[in-house]
Design a protein around this motif. Structure first.
Motif, PDB file in Angstrom:
ATOM      1  N   PRO A  46      14.750 -29.425   5.084  1.00  0.00           N
ATOM      2  CA  PRO A  46      15.691 -28.631   4.589  1.00  0.00           C
ATOM      3  C   PRO A  46      16.874 -29.494   4.093  1.00  0.00           C
ATOM      4  CG  PRO A  46      15.300 -28.394   6.817  1.00  0.00           C
ATOM      5  CD  PRO A  46      14.540 -29.508   6.570  1.00  0.00           C
ATOM      6  N   ASP A  47      17.498 -28.911   2.856  1.00  0.00           N
ATOM      7  CA  ASP A  47      18.484 -29.558   2.251  1.00  0.00           C
ATOM      8  C   ASP A  47      17.947 -30.807   1.283  1.00  0.00           C
ATOM      9  OD1 ASP A  47      20.464 -27.956   2.851  1.00  0.00           O
ATOM     10  OD2 ASP A  47      20.905 -28.985   4.848  1.00  0.00           O
ATOM     11  N   ALA A  48      16.841 -30.783   0.891  1.00  0.00           N
ATOM     12  CA  ALA A  48      16.372 -31.975   0.280  1.00  0.00           C
ATOM     13  C   ALA A  48      16.846 -32.032  -1.226  1.00  0.00           C
ATOM     14  CB  ALA A  48      14.712 -31.691   0.218  1.00  0.00           C
ATOM     15  N   SER A  49      16.870 -33.004  -1.812  1.00  0.00           N
ATOM     16  CA  SER A  49      17.391 -33.141  -3.072  1.00  0.00           C
ATOM     17  C   SER A  49      16.325 -32.803  -4.128  1.00  0.00           C
ATOM     18  CB  SER A  49      17.918 -34.663  -3.504  1.00  0.00           C
ATOM     19  OG  SER A  49      16.762 -35.530  -3.476  1.00  0.00           O
ATOM     20  N   LEU A  50      16.518 -32.909  -5.555  1.00  0.00           N
ATOM     21  CA  LEU A  50      15.738 -32.399  -6.373  1.00  0.00           C
ATOM     22  C   LEU A  50      14.838 -33.696  -6.585  1.00  0.00           C
ATOM     23  CD1 LEU A  50      16.040 -30.637  -9.715  1.00  0.00           C
ATOM     24  CD2 LEU A  50      15.270 -33.039  -9.779  1.00  0.00           C
ATOM     25  N   HIS A  51      15.242 -34.874  -6.648  1.00  0.00           N
ATOM     26  CA  HIS A  51      14.330 -36.286  -6.453  1.00  0.00           C
ATOM     27  C   HIS A  51      13.451 -36.115  -5.320  1.00  0.00           C
ATOM     28  CE1 HIS A  51      12.967 -40.195  -7.347  1.00  0.00           C
ATOM     29  NE2 HIS A  51      13.361 -40.606  -6.353  1.00  0.00           N
ATOM     30  N   ASP A  52      13.968 -35.924  -4.262  1.00  0.00           N
ATOM     31  CA  ASP A  52      13.035 -35.979  -3.246  1.00  0.00           C
ATOM     32  C   ASP A  52      11.779 -34.729  -3.239  1.00  0.00           C
ATOM     33  OD1 ASP A  52      14.435 -38.040  -1.891  1.00  0.00           O
ATOM     34  OD2 ASP A  52      15.571 -36.549  -0.441  1.00  0.00           O
ATOM     35  N   LEU A  53      12.394 -33.635  -3.760  1.00  0.00           N
ATOM     36  CA  LEU A  53      11.267 -32.654  -3.654  1.00  0.00           C
ATOM     37  C   LEU A  53      10.240 -33.162  -4.795  1.00  0.00           C
ATOM     38  CD1 LEU A  53      13.690 -29.633  -3.157  1.00  0.00           C
ATOM     39  CD2 LEU A  53      11.656 -30.215  -1.789  1.00  0.00           C
ATOM     40  N   ALA A  54      10.769 -33.607  -6.066  1.00  0.00           N
ATOM     41  CA  ALA A  54       9.940 -33.886  -6.969  1.00  0.00           C
ATOM     42  C   ALA A  54       8.839 -34.816  -6.497  1.00  0.00           C
ATOM     43  CB  ALA A  54      10.512 -34.339  -8.317  1.00  0.00           C
ATOM     44  N   GLN A  55       9.298 -35.875  -5.971  1.00  0.00           N
ATOM     45  CA  GLN A  55       8.284 -36.745  -5.319  1.00  0.00           C
ATOM     46  C   GLN A  55       7.369 -36.180  -4.064  1.00  0.00           C
ATOM     47  OE1 GLN A  55      10.812 -39.813  -3.780  1.00  0.00           O
ATOM     48  NE2 GLN A  55      10.233 -41.307  -5.790  1.00  0.00           N
ATOM     49  N   LEU A  56       7.885 -35.391  -3.401  1.00  0.00           N
ATOM     50  CA  LEU A  56       6.889 -34.624  -2.361  1.00  0.00           C
ATOM     51  C   LEU A  56       6.007 -33.857  -2.949  1.00  0.00           C
ATOM     52  CD1 LEU A  56       9.860 -33.838   0.254  1.00  0.00           C
ATOM     53  CD2 LEU A  56       7.768 -35.241   0.545  1.00  0.00           C
ATOM     54  N   THR A  57       6.175 -33.297  -4.163  1.00  0.00           N
ATOM     55  CA  THR A  57       5.279 -32.071  -4.829  1.00  0.00           C
ATOM     56  C   THR A  57       4.508 -33.051  -6.089  1.00  0.00           C
ATOM     57  OG1 THR A  57       7.160 -31.448  -6.075  1.00  0.00           O
ATOM     58  CG2 THR A  57       6.742 -30.153  -4.020  1.00  0.00           C
ATOM     59  N   PHE A  58       4.485 -34.360  -6.149  1.00  0.00           N
ATOM     60  CA  PHE A  58       4.100 -35.144  -7.106  1.00  0.00           C
ATOM     61  C   PHE A  58       4.185 -34.761  -8.484  1.00  0.00           C
ATOM     62  CE2 PHE A  58       1.165 -34.805  -3.474  1.00  0.00           C
ATOM     63  CZ  PHE A  58       1.146 -36.053  -2.928  1.00  0.00           C
ATOM     64  N   GLN A  59       5.501 -34.299  -8.754  1.00  0.00           N
ATOM     65  CA  GLN A  59       6.079 -34.154  -9.987  1.00  0.00           C
ATOM     66  C   GLN A  59       7.119 -34.938 -10.505  1.00  0.00           C
ATOM     67  OE1 GLN A  59       6.990 -29.682 -10.760  1.00  0.00           O
ATOM     68  NE2 GLN A  59       6.093 -29.542  -8.536  1.00  0.00           N
ATOM     69  N   THR A  60       7.530 -35.022 -11.584  1.00  0.00           N
ATOM     70  CA  THR A  60       8.555 -35.953 -12.263  1.00  0.00           C
ATOM     71  C   THR A  60       9.885 -35.066 -11.870  1.00  0.00           C
ATOM     72  OG1 THR A  60       8.716 -34.829 -14.441  1.00  0.00           O
ATOM     73  CG2 THR A  60       7.110 -36.501 -14.290  1.00  0.00           C
ATOM     74  N   PRO A  83      26.515 -34.146  -0.281  1.00  0.00           N
ATOM     75  CA  PRO A  83      27.551 -35.039  -0.200  1.00  0.00           C
ATOM     76  C   PRO A  83      27.945 -35.582  -1.777  1.00  0.00           C
ATOM     77  CG  PRO A  83      25.624 -35.875   0.557  1.00  0.00           C
ATOM     78  CD  PRO A  83      25.356 -34.707   0.382  1.00  0.00           C
ATOM     79  N   GLY A  84      29.106 -35.927  -2.062  1.00  0.00           N
ATOM     80  CA  GLY A  84      29.739 -36.189  -3.474  1.00  0.00           C
ATOM     81  C   GLY A  84      29.323 -35.301  -4.369  1.00  0.00           C
ATOM     82  N   ARG A  85      28.565 -35.701  -5.541  1.00  0.00           N
ATOM     83  CA  ARG A  85      28.012 -34.753  -6.381  1.00  0.00           C
ATOM     84  C   ARG A  85      26.368 -34.130  -6.236  1.00  0.00           C
ATOM     85  NH1 ARG A  85      28.954 -37.845 -11.765  1.00  0.00           N
ATOM     86  NH2 ARG A  85      27.293 -36.870 -12.156  1.00  0.00           N
ATOM     87  N   ALA A  86      26.022 -34.653  -5.179  1.00  0.00           N
ATOM     88  CA  ALA A  86      24.617 -34.136  -4.933  1.00  0.00           C
ATOM     89  C   ALA A  86      24.233 -32.594  -4.802  1.00  0.00           C
ATOM     90  CB  ALA A  86      24.094 -34.675  -3.522  1.00  0.00           C
ATOM     91  N   ILE A  87      23.171 -32.218  -5.278  1.00  0.00           N
ATOM     92  CA  ILE A  87      23.202 -31.027  -4.977  1.00  0.00           C
ATOM     93  C   ILE A  87      21.592 -30.773  -3.968  1.00  0.00           C
ATOM     94  CG2 ILE A  87      21.879 -28.823  -6.112  1.00  0.00           C
ATOM     95  CD1 ILE A  87      24.870 -29.276  -6.790  1.00  0.00           C
TER      96      ILE A  87
END
Length: 148
Positions: A46-60, A83-87
């Motif tokens: 839960p609350d994963a970042s876009l970058h983390d989800l991209a890595q987990l799903t084998f995408q850029t 936190p900060g500017r993170a989505i």
């Protein structure tokens, strides 16, 4: 003795077979395998970042950003401030319903796929695949003519 190439090709064929079967099982839920995989990973992270989800799903990051935007538009996930500017990303109630039903269908397909193996064979296969996945791959340059 089976060649390494034949084993590697068999692994790829099983992956392709599963991909096609999962895609068919998820079709009437209105999600692609990549979208359902995103829902699955958001349930686990839960609350994963876009970058983390991209890595987990084998995408850029870029391709996942496009996928995530479509999923937000469809009401499957939501973006929340981090936190900060993170989505960060979260499942919506609709996304959770589709994730749960998709999980049931994927598990049933996985069981059908492996039903010819005994529990001991499944354990052995899992152990062997874990061993492969934990063995580092070192990149070596292809031999040149002078190396032959």
């Amino acid at each position: 003795m089976t060649s390494i190439e034949a084993v590697a090709l068999s692994i790829k064929r099983v992956q392709h077979r599963h991909h096609r079967a999962f895609t068919a099982e998820l079709a009437d839920l209105g999600v692609s395998l990549a979208q359902w995989d995103t829902l699955r990973h958001l349930d686990l992270h839960p609350d994963a970042s876009l970058h983390d989800l991209a890595q987990l799903t084998f995408q850029t990051d870029q391709s996942f950003g496009t996928l995530a935007a479509r999923m937000v538009d469809r009401g499957l996930i939501e973006r929340v401030p981090g936190p900060g500017r993170a989505i960060r990303h979260r499942l919506t109630a609709k996304g959770e319903q589709i994730r749960a039903e998709g999980a049931r269908r994927v598990r049933a397909t996985q069981r059908r796929s492996l039903e010819g193996l005994s529990p001991a064979q499944i354990d052995t296969l899992g152990e062997l695949l874990d061993l492969i996945l934990t063995t580092p791959l070192e990149h070596t340059a292809a031999p040149t003519r002078s190396d032959k």
